[in-house]
Write a protein that holds these residues in place. Sequence first.
Motif: not given
Length: 225
Positions: A153-166
Motif C-alpha cells: 500500500n505504501i508503494v501504491r500510494n507512492a506510484q499514485l501521488h509521488g514524485r520520482r527523484v532519482g
Amino acid sequence: MIELLKRVPLFADMTDDQLNIVFSITSRHEFAAQTVLFKQGDPGNTFYIIIRGSVKVFTSNKEGQQKILDVFQAGDCFGELALIDGKPRSATAESLEETVLLTVTNESFHLLLRAHYDIAKKVMVQLCSRLRATNVDVYDLTFLDPSARIVKNIVRNAQLHGRRVGDKIVICSEFDRNSMSGLAGVDLLVLDEVLRELEHQRILTLGRKEYTLDVTKLYQSSYVG
C-alpha cells in the motif's frame, strides 16, 4: 478540466471530444474539512472527482469503529457504481480537508450513455478493470502477511501521488498512519512495528510534511520476493 478528467480511470481512454461531453454534465462543489459527503446506506446517485483536497471512504460498526477502505486525493474519483446501479452506498465518505469536487449524477450520466454508445463502451471496459483490481485486493487480504500488505500500500500510494527523484519517490503529504493501517487491514501497533523496520533499513524516511520511499533499497530487501 479536461486534463483532470484524463486522469480519471473511468474516462482514461476517451478522446478530448468525448471528455468535453462528459464535462458538460459535471457540477463543481466546495466542502469544508470533516464534511460527510454521504453515509453508508444513503441512496447512491452521484459520482465524485477530486479537484483539490482529500476524502476518506470507510465503513463503521455500531461501536463507531472505522475500517478505512481508501483515501482519495486530487485526480482520484469515487462512487462510480452509483452511476450504474443507483443502489445504497456501501460505505461512508468524508472530506479530510477543504475539498473541491466535480460531481456527476446518475440521471445525467444515463442520458449521456444512451446518446453516446462509444462513451458507454469505454466506461464498461474501465469498470471491468476496477473489478479485477478489487479481486487483487481480496487476494492480498487473504494470502499476504501484514508487513507485505503495508509495503504494497505504501508503494501504491507512492506510484499514485509521488514524485520520482532519482532512486527515490517523494510523497508531498504527511504520512497518514490511520489511513494506512485501515488500507492494509492491520492495527496501529503492527503498522508502527513495520514502519520502524522500514526506517531502520532506510527504505522509508518519514518527515513532517512528506515522506520518501527508496526504491533501490526496497527491491534489495526481503519485502520484495
